[in-house]
Design a protein around this motif. Structure first.
Motif, PDB file in Angstrom:
ATOM      1  N   CYS A   3      61.099  29.563 -48.001  1.00  0.00           N
ATOM      2  CA  CYS A   3      60.588  29.400 -46.648  1.00  0.00           C
ATOM      3  C   CYS A   3      59.798  28.098 -46.550  1.00  0.00           C
ATOM      4  CB  CYS A   3      59.669  30.566 -46.282  1.00  0.00           C
ATOM      5  SG  CYS A   3      60.506  32.133 -46.211  1.00  0.00           S
ATOM      6  N   ALA A   4      59.814  27.488 -45.385  1.00  0.00           N
ATOM      7  CA  ALA A   4      58.998  26.311 -45.135  1.00  0.00           C
ATOM      8  C   ALA A   4      57.533  26.703 -45.093  1.00  0.00           C
ATOM      9  CB  ALA A   4      59.412  25.662 -43.810  1.00  0.00           C
ATOM     10  N   TYR A   5      56.666  25.754 -45.385  1.00  0.00           N
ATOM     11  CA  TYR A   5      55.227  26.037 -45.342  1.00  0.00           C
ATOM     12  C   TYR A   5      54.782  26.277 -43.906  1.00  0.00           C
ATOM     13  CZ  TYR A   5      50.242  25.260 -45.166  1.00  0.00           C
ATOM     14  OH  TYR A   5      48.910  25.399 -44.914  1.00  0.00           O
ATOM     15  N   VAL A   6      53.996  27.301 -43.743  1.00  0.00           N
ATOM     16  CA  VAL A   6      53.374  27.554 -42.436  1.00  0.00           C
ATOM     17  C   VAL A   6      51.912  27.898 -42.677  1.00  0.00           C
ATOM     18  CG1 VAL A   6      55.439  28.333 -41.250  1.00  0.00           C
ATOM     19  CG2 VAL A   6      54.082  29.983 -42.519  1.00  0.00           C
ATOM     20  N   PRO A   7      51.027  27.487 -41.805  1.00  0.00           N
ATOM     21  CA  PRO A   7      49.604  27.770 -41.997  1.00  0.00           C
ATOM     22  C   PRO A   7      49.276  29.200 -41.645  1.00  0.00           C
ATOM     23  CG  PRO A   7      49.952  26.602 -39.934  1.00  0.00           C
ATOM     24  CD  PRO A   7      51.282  26.675 -40.618  1.00  0.00           C
ATOM     25  N   ALA A   8      48.189  29.738 -42.244  1.00  0.00           N
ATOM     26  CA  ALA A   8      47.682  31.030 -41.810  1.00  0.00           C
ATOM     27  C   ALA A   8      47.024  30.789 -40.453  1.00  0.00           C
ATOM     28  CB  ALA A   8      46.665  31.551 -42.827  1.00  0.00           C
ATOM     29  N   MET A   9      47.043  31.707 -39.519  1.00  0.00           N
ATOM     30  CA  MET A   9      47.564  33.043 -39.749  1.00  0.00           C
ATOM     31  C   MET A   9      48.897  33.147 -39.021  1.00  0.00           C
ATOM     32  SD  MET A   9      45.421  36.476 -38.607  1.00  0.00           S
ATOM     33  CE  MET A   9      44.167  36.067 -39.844  1.00  0.00           C
ATOM     34  N   ILE A  10      49.890  33.810 -39.612  1.00  0.00           N
ATOM     35  CA  ILE A  10      51.207  33.908 -39.003  1.00  0.00           C
ATOM     36  C   ILE A  10      51.170  34.795 -37.769  1.00  0.00           C
ATOM     37  CG2 ILE A  10      53.495  34.908 -39.367  1.00  0.00           C
ATOM     38  CD1 ILE A  10      53.525  33.723 -42.097  1.00  0.00           C
ATOM     39  N   VAL A  11      50.544  35.947 -37.901  1.00  0.00           N
ATOM     40  CA  VAL A  11      50.457  36.918 -36.810  1.00  0.00           C
ATOM     41  C   VAL A  11      48.992  37.243 -36.580  1.00  0.00           C
ATOM     42  CG1 VAL A  11      50.885  39.331 -36.181  1.00  0.00           C
ATOM     43  CG2 VAL A  11      52.713  37.966 -37.181  1.00  0.00           C
ATOM     44  N   GLU A  12      48.597  37.325 -35.320  1.00  0.00           N
ATOM     45  CA  GLU A  12      47.231  37.738 -35.019  1.00  0.00           C
ATOM     46  C   GLU A  12      47.202  38.531 -33.722  1.00  0.00           C
ATOM     47  OE1 GLU A  12      42.716  35.919 -34.495  1.00  0.00           O
ATOM     48  OE2 GLU A  12      44.451  34.580 -34.417  1.00  0.00           O
ATOM     49  N   LEU A  13      46.609  39.715 -33.804  1.00  0.00           N
ATOM     50  CA  LEU A  13      46.258  40.504 -32.624  1.00  0.00           C
ATOM     51  C   LEU A  13      44.741  40.614 -32.613  1.00  0.00           C
ATOM     52  CD1 LEU A  13      48.832  43.465 -32.662  1.00  0.00           C
ATOM     53  CD2 LEU A  13      48.983  41.316 -31.411  1.00  0.00           C
ATOM     54  N   ARG A  14      44.128  40.314 -31.466  1.00  0.00           N
ATOM     55  CA  ARG A  14      42.675  40.316 -31.392  1.00  0.00           C
ATOM     56  C   ARG A  14      42.215  41.080 -30.149  1.00  0.00           C
ATOM     57  NH1 ARG A  14      40.355  34.720 -30.461  1.00  0.00           N
ATOM     58  NH2 ARG A  14      41.900  34.246 -32.061  1.00  0.00           N
ATOM     59  N   ASN A  27      43.973  50.271 -28.197  1.00  0.00           N
ATOM     60  CA  ASN A  27      42.590  50.289 -27.735  1.00  0.00           C
ATOM     61  C   ASN A  27      41.755  49.352 -28.610  1.00  0.00           C
ATOM     62  OD1 ASN A  27      40.108  50.906 -26.686  1.00  0.00           O
ATOM     63  ND2 ASN A  27      40.230  53.101 -27.042  1.00  0.00           N
ATOM     64  N   GLY A  28      41.729  48.058 -28.234  1.00  0.00           N
ATOM     65  CA  GLY A  28      40.937  47.091 -28.992  1.00  0.00           C
ATOM     66  C   GLY A  28      41.482  46.805 -30.376  1.00  0.00           C
ATOM     67  N   LEU A  29      42.800  46.792 -30.522  1.00  0.00           N
ATOM     68  CA  LEU A  29      43.411  46.623 -31.843  1.00  0.00           C
ATOM     69  C   LEU A  29      43.334  45.173 -32.302  1.00  0.00           C
ATOM     70  CD1 LEU A  29      45.048  47.964 -34.146  1.00  0.00           C
ATOM     71  CD2 LEU A  29      47.116  47.244 -32.925  1.00  0.00           C
ATOM     72  N   SER A  30      42.894  44.989 -33.550  1.00  0.00           N
ATOM     73  CA  SER A  30      42.822  43.652 -34.144  1.00  0.00           C
ATOM     74  C   SER A  30      43.312  43.708 -35.583  1.00  0.00           C
ATOM     75  CB  SER A  30      41.385  43.115 -34.138  1.00  0.00           C
ATOM     76  OG  SER A  30      40.871  42.981 -32.835  1.00  0.00           O
ATOM     77  N   PHE A  31      44.245  42.848 -35.924  1.00  0.00           N
ATOM     78  CA  PHE A  31      44.624  42.610 -37.317  1.00  0.00           C
ATOM     79  C   PHE A  31      45.516  41.380 -37.359  1.00  0.00           C
ATOM     80  CE2 PHE A  31      48.307  45.119 -36.021  1.00  0.00           C
ATOM     81  CZ  PHE A  31      49.359  44.538 -36.702  1.00  0.00           C
ATOM     82  N   GLY A  32      45.706  40.826 -38.550  1.00  0.00           N
ATOM     83  CA  GLY A  32      46.543  39.652 -38.707  1.00  0.00           C
ATOM     84  C   GLY A  32      47.363  39.730 -39.971  1.00  0.00           C
ATOM     85  N   VAL A  33      48.290  38.793 -40.112  1.00  0.00           N
ATOM     86  CA  VAL A  33      49.146  38.717 -41.289  1.00  0.00           C
ATOM     87  C   VAL A  33      49.191  37.270 -41.753  1.00  0.00           C
ATOM     88  CG1 VAL A  33      51.457  39.086 -42.228  1.00  0.00           C
ATOM     89  CG2 VAL A  33      50.569  40.642 -40.477  1.00  0.00           C
ATOM     90  N   ASP A  34      48.939  37.048 -43.037  1.00  0.00           N
ATOM     91  CA  ASP A  34      48.958  35.716 -43.631  1.00  0.00           C
ATOM     92  C   ASP A  34      50.281  35.475 -44.369  1.00  0.00           C
ATOM     93  OD1 ASP A  34      46.382  35.027 -42.789  1.00  0.00           O
ATOM     94  OD2 ASP A  34      45.455  35.985 -44.533  1.00  0.00           O
ATOM     95  N   PRO A  35      50.610  34.213 -44.651  1.00  0.00           N
ATOM     96  CA  PRO A  35      51.829  33.922 -45.417  1.00  0.00           C
ATOM     97  C   PRO A  35      51.851  34.659 -46.749  1.00  0.00           C
ATOM     98  CG  PRO A  35      50.927  31.909 -44.490  1.00  0.00           C
ATOM     99  CD  PRO A  35      49.900  32.977 -44.243  1.00  0.00           C
ATOM    100  N   GLY A  36      53.006  35.168 -47.120  1.00  0.00           N
ATOM    101  CA  GLY A  36      53.182  35.827 -48.412  1.00  0.00           C
ATOM    102  C   GLY A  36      52.775  37.278 -48.457  1.00  0.00           C
ATOM    103  N   GLU A  37      52.146  37.789 -47.413  1.00  0.00           N
ATOM    104  CA  GLU A  37      51.730  39.191 -47.416  1.00  0.00           C
ATOM    105  C   GLU A  37      52.893  40.111 -47.046  1.00  0.00           C
ATOM    106  OE1 GLU A  37      47.220  40.030 -46.503  1.00  0.00           O
ATOM    107  OE2 GLU A  37      48.206  39.222 -44.720  1.00  0.00           O
ATOM    108  N   ILE A  38      52.877  41.306 -47.618  1.00  0.00           N
ATOM    109  CA  ILE A  38      53.758  42.390 -47.182  1.00  0.00           C
ATOM    110  C   ILE A  38      52.846  43.472 -46.636  1.00  0.00           C
ATOM    111  CG2 ILE A  38      55.527  44.060 -47.819  1.00  0.00           C
ATOM    112  CD1 ILE A  38      56.316  42.284 -50.122  1.00  0.00           C
TER     113      ILE A  38
END
Length: 295
Positions: A3-14, A27-38
């Motif tokens: 995969c090409a390099y991409v900066p964190a954060m790939i996905v973010e819900l705030r 209801n106020g859901l927040s979390f994110g996903v960084d490169p390389g995480e499963i």
């Protein structure tokens, strides 16, 4: 192909809210996903898992809060082009073949994987000329999974990926995921807790549209300092911190913060028991305790 390099954060819900009429899905859901995480998303039916995935992919808009995909609003086509997706339910044009569907999808990406290799990886080589309308449920599901990976994207999102798959196909999928991480982020929802424990580097628990837990599988299992007490015999009549999770064929399974106190209470109460085991709880038991605690 990496995969090409991409900066964190790939996905973010705030602080995301989403309602359908009187029903609040998030209801106020927040979390994110960084490169390389499963990242595995767990939660009971109706918890908000699919709604969260739809919002982060730009398929639905939040009522409130922020959703970002590769730092952009997920409604932007340029951001979505870096994500491969297998939705919870999918359908294909009956007249197209398996290979035609793969090739049609692959051309939308800048550097797709080899079609032949993708067919092999998802056990579809013998079905490449088969029309989609003649596929079994399991075969169609394997095709849907192949489409998520054929673009060789920096993010793959899988909503209940192994629903409809046999045991061999499930095992093959997760082996493929582990072999092909290479900086890629993978986000999946599942009802199979053993899959989440085996495949995920991080687990997110959603219940009632809220974030209940975010951490690694071991942290979820040990979150409460619980121990599992299993034995042949009846459960105690009452112990305020003990949660009976099963009582099958005379064998009782209890989750408790103080296993020593529970066993002493069995002895002092004159309970008959045998085959006593005290161990760490399973991921499923920890999840059950977590969701009950939040009710």
């Amino acid at each position: 192909m990496g995969c090409a390099y991409v900066p964190a954060m790939i996905v973010e819900l705030r602080d995301v809210d989403k309602s359908y009429g009187p029903i609040r899905a998030l209801n106020g859901l927040s979390f994110g996903v960084d490169p390389g995480e499963i990242v595995g998303i767990l939660g009971p039916n109706g918890a908000g898992k699919t709604t969260a995935i739809d919002i982060l992919l730009g398929l639905r808009r939040p009522d409130r809060g922020i959703a970002k995909l590769f730092g952009e609003p997920p409604t932007k086509a340029a951001a979505r082009r870096h994500a491969g997706v297998t939705p919870q339910e999918s359908g294909f044009p009956d007249a197209l073949t398996v290979e035609e569907i793969l090739r049609f999808t692959a051309v939308h990406y800048s550097r797709p994987r080899s079609i032949d290799q993708t067919l092999e990886d998802f056990n579809l080589s013998d079905l490449r000329g088969r029309r989609a309308g003649s596929l079994s449920v399991g075969q169609a599901r394997r095709l849907a999974l192949a489409l998520a990976f054929v673009g060789d994207t920096e993010l793959v999102v899988l909503d209940e990926p192994t629903a409809g798959l046999d045991v061999e196909s499930r095992h093959r999928l997760w082996e493929f995921v582990r072999r092909n991480r290479d900086g890629r982020a993978i986000l999946f929802s599942t009802h199979y807790l053993e899959e989440a424990e085996a495949a995920a580097t991080r687990i997110v628990v959603i219940d009632g549209g809220r974030l209940r837990f975010d951490g690694d599988p071991l942290a979820l299992r040990t979150k409460f300092g619980l121990r599992r007490v299993r034995y042949v015999g009846a459960p105690l009549d009452a112990m305020h911190d003990a949660l009976v999770t099963s009582d099958v064929d005379g064998r009782t399974t209890v989750l408790t913060a103080d296993s020593d106190a529970y066993v002493r209470a069995l002895v002092r109460g004159g309970y008959e028991f045998s085959q006593l085991e005290v161990t760490a709880p399973s991921l499923e038991e920890a999840f059950l305790a977590l969701t009950r605690e939040q009710q």
